[in-house]
Scaffold this active site. Sequence first.
Site, mmCIF file in Angstrom:
data_model
loop_
_atom_site.group_PDB
_atom_site.id
_atom_site.type_symbol
_atom_site.label_atom_id
_atom_site.label_comp_id
_atom_site.label_asym_id
_atom_site.label_seq_id
_atom_site.Cartn_x
_atom_site.Cartn_y
_atom_site.Cartn_z
ATOM 1 N N TYR A 1 0.908 -1.156 -0.084
ATOM 2 C CA TYR A 1 0.281 0.119 0.090
ATOM 3 C C TYR A 1 1.163 1.670 -0.286
ATOM 4 O O TYR A 1 0.595 2.304 0.845
ATOM 5 C CB TYR A 1 -1.013 0.245 1.305
ATOM 6 C CG TYR A 1 -2.208 -0.860 1.034
ATOM 7 C CD1 TYR A 1 -3.252 -0.599 0.005
ATOM 8 C CD2 TYR A 1 -1.832 -2.506 1.588
ATOM 9 C CE1 TYR A 1 -4.250 -1.743 -0.014
ATOM 10 C CE2 TYR A 1 -3.211 -3.308 0.986
ATOM 11 C CZ TYR A 1 -4.012 -2.685 0.635
ATOM 12 O OH TYR A 1 -4.689 -3.462 0.086
ATOM 13 N N TYR B 1 -12.470 -5.585 5.942
ATOM 14 C CA TYR B 1 -12.353 -6.675 5.065
ATOM 15 C C TYR B 1 -11.100 -7.612 4.783
ATOM 16 O O TYR B 1 -11.045 -8.550 6.341
ATOM 17 C CB TYR B 1 -10.319 -6.068 5.843
ATOM 18 C CG TYR B 1 -9.197 -6.282 5.105
ATOM 19 C CD1 TYR B 1 -8.878 -5.317 3.975
ATOM 20 C CD2 TYR B 1 -8.431 -7.281 5.422
ATOM 21 C CE1 TYR B 1 -7.940 -5.911 2.669
ATOM 22 C CE2 TYR B 1 -7.150 -7.154 4.534
ATOM 23 C CZ TYR B 1 -6.937 -6.803 3.930
ATOM 24 O OH TYR B 1 -5.783 -7.441 2.801
ATOM 25 N N ASP C 1 -14.680 -14.983 8.596
ATOM 26 C CA ASP C 1 -13.141 -15.016 8.823
ATOM 27 C C ASP C 1 -12.404 -14.189 10.122
ATOM 28 O O ASP C 1 -12.787 -13.089 10.147
ATOM 29 C CB ASP C 1 -13.296 -13.983 7.113
ATOM 30 C CG ASP C 1 -11.614 -12.937 7.025
ATOM 31 O OD1 ASP C 1 -10.620 -13.836 8.516
ATOM 32 O OD2 ASP C 1 -11.122 -12.068 6.430
ATOM 33 N N LYS D 1 -3.124 -15.631 9.913
ATOM 34 C CA LYS D 1 -2.180 -14.231 10.881
ATOM 35 C C LYS D 1 -1.542 -15.138 11.952
ATOM 36 O O LYS D 1 -0.570 -15.795 11.528
ATOM 37 C CB LYS D 1 -2.783 -13.251 11.345
ATOM 38 C CG LYS D 1 -3.489 -12.350 9.985
ATOM 39 C CD LYS D 1 -4.101 -11.251 10.182
ATOM 40 C CE LYS D 1 -3.437 -9.905 9.398
ATOM 41 N NZ LYS D 1 -4.790 -9.194 8.278
HETATM 42 C C1 LIG Z 1 -5.285 -10.115 7.645
HETATM 43 C C2 LIG Z 1 -6.628 -9.823 6.687
HETATM 44 C C3 LIG Z 1 -6.839 -10.928 5.705
HETATM 45 C C4 LIG Z 1 -5.704 -11.464 4.522
HETATM 46 O O1 LIG Z 1 -4.742 -12.224 4.814
HETATM 47 P P1 LIG Z 1 -3.246 -12.006 4.202
HETATM 48 O O2 LIG Z 1 -2.284 -12.988 4.628
HETATM 49 O O3 LIG Z 1 -2.726 -11.142 4.539
HETATM 50 O O4 LIG Z 1 -3.681 -12.347 2.764
HETATM 51 C C5 LIG Z 1 -8.214 -11.723 5.262
HETATM 52 N N1 LIG Z 1 -8.777 -11.583 6.018
HETATM 53 C C6 LIG Z 1 -8.869 -10.964 7.725
HETATM 54 C C7 LIG Z 1 -9.831 -10.288 8.936
HETATM 55 C C8 LIG Z 1 -7.717 -10.240 7.817
HETATM 56 O O5 LIG Z 1 -7.276 -9.535 8.819
#
Ligand SMILES: *Cc1c(COP(=O)(O)O)cnc(C)c1O
Length: 429
Positions: A21, A149, A250, A279
Amino acid sequence: MPELSWQSLQAADRAAIWHPYASAHDGPEVFPVVSASGVRLRLADGRELIDGMASWWCAIHGYNHPAMNRAVQAQLETMSHVMFGGLTHPPAVKLAQLLTSLTPASLDRVFFSDSGSVAVEVALKMALQYWYSVGNPGKQKVIALRNGYHGDTFGAMAVCDPVTGMHHLFGEMLPRHLFAPAPNCAFDGPCPDSEMVAITDLLSQHHREVAAVIVEPVVQGAGGMRFYSPDYLVKLRALCDAFDVLLIFDEIATGFGRTGKLFALQHAAVEPDILCLGKALTGGYMTLAATLCNQRISRGISDGEAGAFMHGPTFMGNPLACATAIASIELLLSQPWQRQVANLNKALGEGLAPAAELPAVAQVRTLGAIGVIELEEPVDMQTVQPMFVERGVWVRPFGKLVYAMPPYVMGTEDVAALTAAMVDVVAQL
Ligand SMILES: *Cc1c(COP(=O)(O)O)cnc(C)c1O
């Protein structure tokens, strides 16, 4: 590279690297890190920064942790990688057992991938292939939330907030989905039925073409650091059932204790059909993600036309990453992490409270090991980033948000220094 001096690293970086970014040519200064240990990042000029970001939610145990290092070394000497088509191995088997035992009982199947965005791609593909397989190929849309996101690849990007995700830049390549308003009910309060009106309308109008609803449970992360009532998830599950639409959680940001529960869905005791993890999965050591699903999905797809799920990354189930994830989860569970997160919550709350009085500040909020100062106006990164570094902390704001999600092992004094620096910087704005 001849030497690892601050200037040579910055110059070589500026010549060849494109940062996330950021502009390739006029981007803000990047700070060279040469090592990291515990909760501290060591810069090339010898300065140390208290890490308030846990490297974007990941490094929950801090850096260079002996138990984690041992696990990586042991696996490295055993087998660093092997293909996953037709082969399996102990780290993947054990990690899958761990993940299915820790997540809701209905989620009993794990699909490994390399990053969070891909875990979301996999979830979306599962949802679509499921409906196709059970004879309902018209269900191809997804309902997502504003301020959400879910990652940066095309499928994931298409379910991110269309405004902050700048969907217009990508034209026809980006599938058009449906967006419901972000939940607007406080974490510690109920979710009134009025909150559900818009998404109920979307579902009643479009359910024949909707495959799934995707949300980040309880905390909307990179789309605004917003916290909302777990009650919303209970009502959302009921709606999805009523309209025969799948529910995807997610938990790539919220998973592994960040919100005070091992998984944010436990605040609501709701079971999704598909769950994305990433993560903190490997404690920030390695890139790995997982998509879990229930038998409705796995049977539906496996009994369908293809007889197989159409996805398979090269580095799927990488043994080094799986072994690291096992070590991270075992380390987490062997520690009083609930108390650590509760202590962090208290320390973040107390440390950030003075910011609430400042003119530039709209709101201060905390949840679990997350502390957020929301400003009235977006910050200018070019000026603000060095201010944090000068104060000996690593905090990476975005937009109007100055926030921290420290490693769980951060001590009270370091949290006090971190939050004092945040308040001080915000006071200068
Ligand atoms: C960081 C994130 C993603 C994407 O993960 P990457 O490892 O950066 O591809 C997807 N969903 C959420 C909620 C996130 O915080």
